[in-house]
Enzyme design. Sequence first.
Site, PDB file in Angstrom:
ATOM      1  N   SER A 171       0.847  -1.202   0.000  1.00 37.19           N
ATOM      2  CA  SER A 171       0.000   0.000   0.000  1.00 37.19           C
ATOM      3  C   SER A 171       0.882   1.251   0.000  1.00 37.19           C
ATOM      4  CB  SER A 171      -0.946   0.007   1.207  1.00 37.19           C
ATOM      5  OG  SER A 171      -0.234  -0.244   2.403  1.00 37.19           O
ATOM      6  N   ASP A 230       5.594  -6.976   2.359  1.00 40.50           N
ATOM      7  CA  ASP A 230       4.870  -7.504   1.191  1.00 40.50           C
ATOM      8  C   ASP A 230       5.819  -7.831   0.050  1.00 40.50           C
ATOM      9  OD1 ASP A 230       2.095  -7.860   1.339  1.00 40.50           O
ATOM     10  OD2 ASP A 230       1.744  -5.695   1.324  1.00 40.50           O
ATOM     11  N   GLU A 287      -8.842 -10.083   4.038  1.00 37.82           N
ATOM     12  CA  GLU A 287      -9.225  -8.695   3.734  1.00 37.82           C
ATOM     13  C   GLU A 287     -10.622  -8.637   3.122  1.00 37.82           C
ATOM     14  OE1 GLU A 287      -6.249  -6.379   1.718  1.00 37.82           O
ATOM     15  OE2 GLU A 287      -7.633  -4.721   1.334  1.00 37.82           O
TER      16      GLU A 287
HETATM   17  O1  KIV Z   1      -0.398  -3.427   1.687  1.00 36.93           O
HETATM   18  C1  KIV Z   1      -1.137  -3.378   2.690  1.00 36.93           C
HETATM   19  O2  KIV Z   1      -1.245  -2.352   3.378  1.00 36.93           O
HETATM   20  C2  KIV Z   1      -1.882  -4.575   3.054  1.00 36.93           C
HETATM   21  C3  KIV Z   1      -2.899  -4.456   4.157  1.00 36.93           C
HETATM   22  C4  KIV Z   1      -4.086  -3.743   3.676  1.00 36.93           C
HETATM   23  C5  KIV Z   1      -3.222  -5.766   4.742  1.00 36.93           C
HETATM   24  O3  KIV Z   1      -1.699  -5.585   2.466  1.00 36.93           O
END
Ligand code: KIV
Length: 282
Positions: A63, A101, A200
């Site tokens: 994100s 991520d 989610e």
């Molecule tokens: O990238 C992110 O912030 C996420 C969350 C929304 C779980 O994957």
Amino acid sequence: MLFETNRKDMSTANKVNKSKVTTHVLQEMKLKGEKIAMLTAYDFSFAKILDDSGIDILLVGDSASNVMAGFDSTLPITLNDMIYHASSVVRAAKRPLVVVDLPFGTYQGNSKEALHSSIRIMKEAGANAVKIEGGKEVVESVKRIISAGIPVMGHLGLTPQSIHKFGTYVVRATEEKEANQLRKDAKLLEEAGCFALILEKIPAELAGEVTKEVKIPVIGIGAGGQVDGQVLVLHDMLGITQDFSPRFLRRYHNLKEEIMGSVQEYIKDVKSGDFPNEREQY
Ligand code: KIV
């Protein structure tokens, strides 16, 4: 007034639990029924505040692509960008587990590519774990990453890297077919060795059932309260971003307004010549 608030925050900071959160600790929290609190972080300064506040997990989420870089999806962010954000967060995060991520296009090719990207995140950023979106299609990659000693968090339901396949950000798994597939995927990810799962934007009842069906901690975002923990995007919950208001988002602050107030006061002081005064110069 400002300084009083700061003193109160500092005394809270001194009281928070300082022992390092590991995947083992998270498992114990699930067993004890202790809820897990997770937030995103992308830079050193915020990560330091979140660490001092006692957060359990920091997610260096892709994100960052929206929040930090201003793109309209999570797809453009690169592995190098993620490593930059993650290494800044790692330098501040003493207690929380730092999960990063795997960005779009760095693991979908094959499990070897997924492992290579994960190793870069662990080695160059010093992260504690990686997160990967998807179900059965990523199981082979999950196994391969874990076989190298890297903890993996799964992510099911609304997986933003697949937005062009979904075509919309609406709630996922409301139909029985998709809900059943999600249940199966959760089991597969658990069996593959994931230490935790993100769910989610799915119905609360389904999330509660999955949470009971797997032994690993389940963290929800827009997945109701019957899960083992919650995650929110930091800039959304602090009210820095204002153009994103899904039902599941609780705003704890209106930081945009507060920052604008301070900046406008500064502009006024500079323009009027009030800043700097005699005590603020050499
Ligand atoms: O990238 C992110 O912030 C996420 C969350 C929304 C779980 O994957």
